[in-house]
Design a protein around this motif. Structure first.
Motif, PDB file in Angstrom:
ATOM      1  N   ILE A 123     -93.763  72.685 139.767  1.00  0.00           N
ATOM      2  CA  ILE A 123     -93.635  71.684 138.696  1.00  0.00           C
ATOM      3  C   ILE A 123     -92.241  71.057 138.717  1.00  0.00           C
ATOM      4  CG2 ILE A 123     -93.552  71.387 136.183  1.00  0.00           C
ATOM      5  CD1 ILE A 123     -95.770  73.516 136.008  1.00  0.00           C
ATOM      6  N   GLU A 124     -91.214  71.872 138.937  1.00  0.00           N
ATOM      7  CA  GLU A 124     -89.849  71.342 139.031  1.00  0.00           C
ATOM      8  C   GLU A 124     -89.725  70.365 140.200  1.00  0.00           C
ATOM      9  OE1 GLU A 124     -85.354  73.183 138.892  1.00  0.00           O
ATOM     10  OE2 GLU A 124     -86.730  73.944 140.407  1.00  0.00           O
ATOM     11  N   ALA A 125     -90.343  70.712 141.340  1.00  0.00           N
ATOM     12  CA  ALA A 125     -90.327  69.800 142.485  1.00  0.00           C
ATOM     13  C   ALA A 125     -91.050  68.500 142.155  1.00  0.00           C
ATOM     14  CB  ALA A 125     -90.981  70.476 143.697  1.00  0.00           C
ATOM     15  N   LEU A 126     -92.158  68.611 141.426  1.00  0.00           N
ATOM     16  CA  LEU A 126     -92.903  67.422 141.003  1.00  0.00           C
ATOM     17  C   LEU A 126     -92.017  66.494 140.167  1.00  0.00           C
ATOM     18  CD1 LEU A 126     -95.537  65.800 140.509  1.00  0.00           C
ATOM     19  CD2 LEU A 126     -96.005  67.355 138.603  1.00  0.00           C
ATOM     20  N   ILE A 127     -91.301  67.051 139.211  1.00  0.00           N
ATOM     21  CA  ILE A 127     -90.421  66.247 138.353  1.00  0.00           C
ATOM     22  C   ILE A 127     -89.327  65.584 139.192  1.00  0.00           C
ATOM     23  CG2 ILE A 127     -88.756  66.355 136.459  1.00  0.00           C
ATOM     24  CD1 ILE A 127     -90.454  68.696 135.334  1.00  0.00           C
ATOM     25  N   ARG A 128     -88.742  66.339 140.112  1.00  0.00           N
ATOM     26  CA  ARG A 128     -87.650  65.817 140.936  1.00  0.00           C
ATOM     27  C   ARG A 128     -88.119  64.674 141.821  1.00  0.00           C
ATOM     28  NH1 ARG A 128     -86.274  70.414 142.798  1.00  0.00           N
ATOM     29  NH2 ARG A 128     -87.344  70.292 144.790  1.00  0.00           N
ATOM     30  N   VAL A 129     -89.268  64.855 142.472  1.00  0.00           N
ATOM     31  CA  VAL A 129     -89.784  63.811 143.352  1.00  0.00           C
ATOM     32  C   VAL A 129     -90.218  62.594 142.551  1.00  0.00           C
ATOM     33  CG1 VAL A 129     -91.610  63.243 145.005  1.00  0.00           C
ATOM     34  CG2 VAL A 129     -90.481  65.461 145.123  1.00  0.00           C
ATOM     35  N   ALA A 130     -90.830  62.815 141.382  1.00  0.00           N
ATOM     36  CA  ALA A 130     -91.296  61.695 140.560  1.00  0.00           C
ATOM     37  C   ALA A 130     -90.139  60.820 140.101  1.00  0.00           C
ATOM     38  CB  ALA A 130     -92.069  62.232 139.356  1.00  0.00           C
ATOM     39  N   ARG A 131     -89.024  61.435 139.750  1.00  0.00           N
ATOM     40  CA  ARG A 131     -87.866  60.649 139.318  1.00  0.00           C
ATOM     41  C   ARG A 131     -87.388  59.709 140.426  1.00  0.00           C
ATOM     42  NH1 ARG A 131     -84.674  65.700 136.506  1.00  0.00           N
ATOM     43  NH2 ARG A 131     -85.662  65.568 134.440  1.00  0.00           N
ATOM     44  N   ARG A 132     -87.489  60.149 141.658  1.00  0.00           N
ATOM     45  CA  ARG A 132     -87.019  59.332 142.776  1.00  0.00           C
ATOM     46  C   ARG A 132     -88.051  58.300 143.221  1.00  0.00           C
ATOM     47  NH1 ARG A 132     -86.389  63.203 146.466  1.00  0.00           N
ATOM     48  NH2 ARG A 132     -88.216  62.688 147.680  1.00  0.00           N
ATOM     49  N   ALA A 133     -89.337  58.650 143.123  1.00  0.00           N
ATOM     50  CA  ALA A 133     -90.371  57.829 143.751  1.00  0.00           C
ATOM     51  C   ALA A 133     -91.066  56.860 142.815  1.00  0.00           C
ATOM     52  CB  ALA A 133     -91.429  58.745 144.395  1.00  0.00           C
ATOM     53  N   MET A 134     -91.114  57.141 141.514  1.00  0.00           N
ATOM     54  CA  MET A 134     -91.936  56.345 140.608  1.00  0.00           C
ATOM     55  C   MET A 134     -91.153  55.154 140.075  1.00  0.00           C
ATOM     56  SD  MET A 134     -94.492  58.116 141.117  1.00  0.00           S
ATOM     57  CE  MET A 134     -95.685  57.352 140.055  1.00  0.00           C
ATOM     58  N   LYS A 135     -91.287  54.035 140.764  1.00  0.00           N
ATOM     59  CA  LYS A 135     -90.577  52.811 140.401  1.00  0.00           C
ATOM     60  C   LYS A 135     -91.595  51.680 140.286  1.00  0.00           C
ATOM     61  CE  LYS A 135     -86.432  54.381 142.827  1.00  0.00           C
ATOM     62  NZ  LYS A 135     -85.512  54.151 143.964  1.00  0.00           N
ATOM     63  N   SER A 330     -92.208  54.014 150.628  1.00  0.00           N
ATOM     64  CA  SER A 330     -92.185  54.165 149.170  1.00  0.00           C
ATOM     65  C   SER A 330     -93.586  54.465 148.646  1.00  0.00           C
ATOM     66  CB  SER A 330     -91.632  52.896 148.514  1.00  0.00           C
ATOM     67  OG  SER A 330     -90.284  52.688 148.870  1.00  0.00           O
ATOM     68  N   GLY A 331     -94.599  53.845 149.261  1.00  0.00           N
ATOM     69  CA  GLY A 331     -95.979  54.143 148.888  1.00  0.00           C
ATOM     70  C   GLY A 331     -96.345  55.586 149.182  1.00  0.00           C
ATOM     71  N   VAL A 332     -95.893  56.099 150.335  1.00  0.00           N
ATOM     72  CA  VAL A 332     -96.145  57.504 150.676  1.00  0.00           C
ATOM     73  C   VAL A 332     -95.448  58.421 149.666  1.00  0.00           C
ATOM     74  CG1 VAL A 332     -95.792  59.295 152.408  1.00  0.00           C
ATOM     75  CG2 VAL A 332     -96.493  57.004 153.117  1.00  0.00           C
ATOM     76  N   SER A 333     -94.201  58.074 149.301  1.00  0.00           N
ATOM     77  CA  SER A 333     -93.472  58.892 148.321  1.00  0.00           C
ATOM     78  C   SER A 333     -94.195  58.936 146.987  1.00  0.00           C
ATOM     79  CB  SER A 333     -92.059  58.329 148.128  1.00  0.00           C
ATOM     80  OG  SER A 333     -91.315  58.408 149.327  1.00  0.00           O
ATOM     81  N   ALA A 334     -94.773  57.798 146.569  1.00  0.00           N
ATOM     82  CA  ALA A 334     -95.526  57.779 145.314  1.00  0.00           C
ATOM     83  C   ALA A 334     -96.768  58.661 145.413  1.00  0.00           C
ATOM     84  CB  ALA A 334     -95.911  56.347 144.963  1.00  0.00           C
ATOM     85  N   ALA A 335     -97.473  58.593 146.540  1.00  0.00           N
ATOM     86  CA  ALA A 335     -98.654  59.431 146.726  1.00  0.00           C
ATOM     87  C   ALA A 335     -98.299  60.912 146.716  1.00  0.00           C
ATOM     88  CB  ALA A 335     -99.349  59.068 148.041  1.00  0.00           C
ATOM     89  N   VAL A 336     -97.113  61.228 147.228  1.00  0.00           N
ATOM     90  CA  VAL A 336     -96.667  62.615 147.252  1.00  0.00           C
ATOM     91  C   VAL A 336     -96.592  63.195 145.844  1.00  0.00           C
ATOM     92  CG1 VAL A 336     -94.569  63.994 147.634  1.00  0.00           C
ATOM     93  CG2 VAL A 336     -95.505  62.593 149.485  1.00  0.00           C
ATOM     94  N   VAL A 337     -96.227  62.374 144.863  1.00  0.00           N
ATOM     95  CA  VAL A 337     -96.176  62.841 143.477  1.00  0.00           C
ATOM     96  C   VAL A 337     -97.560  63.331 143.030  1.00  0.00           C
ATOM     97  CG1 VAL A 337     -95.753  62.150 141.083  1.00  0.00           C
ATOM     98  CG2 VAL A 337     -94.239  61.336 142.903  1.00  0.00           C
ATOM     99  N   GLY A 338     -98.594  62.542 143.329  1.00  0.00           N
ATOM    100  CA  GLY A 338     -99.947  62.956 142.981  1.00  0.00           C
ATOM    101  C   GLY A 338    -100.389  64.202 143.720  1.00  0.00           C
TER     102      GLY A 338
END
Length: 412
Positions: A123-135, A330-338
């Motif tokens: 969950i912590e990794a999810l939050i960290r990646v989401a902050r960077r990727a969700m734009k 950037s699209g791949v990074s967003a998918a990684v969040v999901g």
């Protein structure tokens, strides 16, 4: 740059590289930029951006790139190898001990706490990646669709990566273009040929020898090496899906134990693949096959990393200037969040409930509420408070979680 200096510095980096990619990248920055001035700040950041474009563990590839910059291919092999080998040796030992003693009641109780901590770590990794990727809204849409695709429809991770890259290239904003000429790489063909040869030679030899299980290991983890975008947590969802559901090599609790152990060792988190390979081999044919499977897993996981770096390092500035490529990634990074959200929910369902079913014709898992397991849920709440609110060190949280798990199990 002399080899002894590379051996000394990157050996120390390899031994001290605890705490995941962020801590490892910070450690290398201190060693290579601040203390020794081997790379400039601009060179280091450009190299980091380049390595984040590649499949595989970015921290290990950054070490390989730094070694290549300082001492050519030989330097890259030294730096990348020393970044991986200390952690690989520890993982091999832990995998052997786990395979031999994992079913002892005390060990199982310790791992109950570790698995609860792992849920929170993801969950912590999810939050960290989401902050960077969700734009922007398009990024959120890609993340939601990726989550639905893997959680409800069980679509393969490589398909999700390709679809997200296409969507990102079309829908997401692109950075300004830079006019940088395409550089020459006089040894590109030879580098690629040698890298592919080293990568596939063991798999081909095992196929000729009739070692079908090891060939299956080699093919699967080779494919994993090609689609490991977005960090180890993203690919763990795909690996769990395939290893547990398709091949039956491990169970979901064993996968969680593997991740918990990998979090406590130096080196890249993707070393969890070595642990998986060992357990799969042990289940298939005992200790000898386990060691062979672990070694093959290491080989096909990390040889491609060296190939990407040595083949594409001369093009670093040109690659970084491609706007459409940046939008696709950037699209791949967003998918990684999901995908990471799927991993967190998957682990939580299988840890907090002893029985789960499925909804209709979908692969959507549904918990049996009567099978709720309160002990790991309580430990997870404690770990969540310590990690997300108090910002404790991961290793300290894992140690405390293991102790609480043992204490709760003893009290039953």
């Amino acid at each position: 740059m002399s080899d002894p200096n590379l051996w000394q510095v990157f050996g120390r980096i390899g031994i001290l590289s605890f705490g995941g990619p962020a801590a490892q990248i910070a450690l290398m920055h201190r060693e290579l930029v601040e203390e020794r001035d081997w790379l400039s700040e601009e060179e280091y950041l450009r190299a980091l951006s380049f390595c984040m474009l590649l499949p595989g563990p970015e921290a290990m590839q950054l070490a390989s790139y730094a070694g290549w910059k300082l001492g050519g291919i030989r330097g890259g092999l030294i730096a990348g190898g020393l970044f991986v080998l200390p952690g690989a040796a520890v993982i091999l030992l832990l995998a052997a001990l786990y395979s031999a003693f994992g079913q002892v009641p005390l060990v199982s109780a310790l791992f109950l706490g570790v698995k609860a901590a792992v849920v929170v770590i993801v969950i912590e990794a999810l939050i960290r990646v989401a902050r960077r990727a969700m734009k922007g809204q398009a990024a959120y849409a890609i993340a939601v669709l990726a989550f639905i695709a893997i959680f409800a429809f069980n679509l393969p991770f490589p398909v999700i990566v390709v679809a997200a890259a296409i969507a990102g290239a079309i829908l997401l904003p692109r950075p300004p273009a830079k006019e940088i000429p395409l550089p020459r790489h006089p040894r590109l063909a030879g580098t690629v040929a040698a890298g592919l040869g080293f990568w596939w030679a063991p798999v081909a030899a095992l196929a000729l020898w009739g070692q079908d299980f090891l060939v299956e290991i080699g093919l699967f983890f080779s494919k994993l090496a090609v689609v490991t975008f977005g960090g180890a947590y993203a690919v763990l969802a795909y690996m769990t899906q395939t290893v547990v559901q398709d091949y039956g090599w491990l169970t979901t609790p064993q996968m969680m134990d593997a991740l918990g152990l990998a979090e406590t060792t130096p080196g890249p988190l993707i070393l969890v693949t070595e642990f998986v390979g060992y357990l799969a081999g042990a289940q298939e044919g005992g200790a000898g096959l386990a060691v062979a499977a672990a070694a093959l897993t290491l080989w096909v996981t990390f040889v491609p990393c060296f190939l990407w770096v040595f083949a594409f390092a001369p093009y670093i500035e040109w690659i970084a200037a491609r706007p459409r490529l940046a939008a696709a990634l950037s699209g791949v990074s967003a998918a990684v969040v999901g995908v990471i959200a799927n991993l967190a929910i998957w682990f939580a369902l299988h840890l907090f409930f002893t029985r789960t079913g499925s909804l209709g014709g979908l692969s959507l898992p549904v918990p049996d509420l009567t099978s709720f397991h309160w002990q790991p849920a309580l430990i997870a709440l404690l770990c969540g408070w310590l990690l997300l609110r108090r910002h404790w060190n991961i290793i300290a949280v894992l140690g405390l979680a293991a102790s609480v798990g043992a204490a709760l199990s003893a009290g039953q």
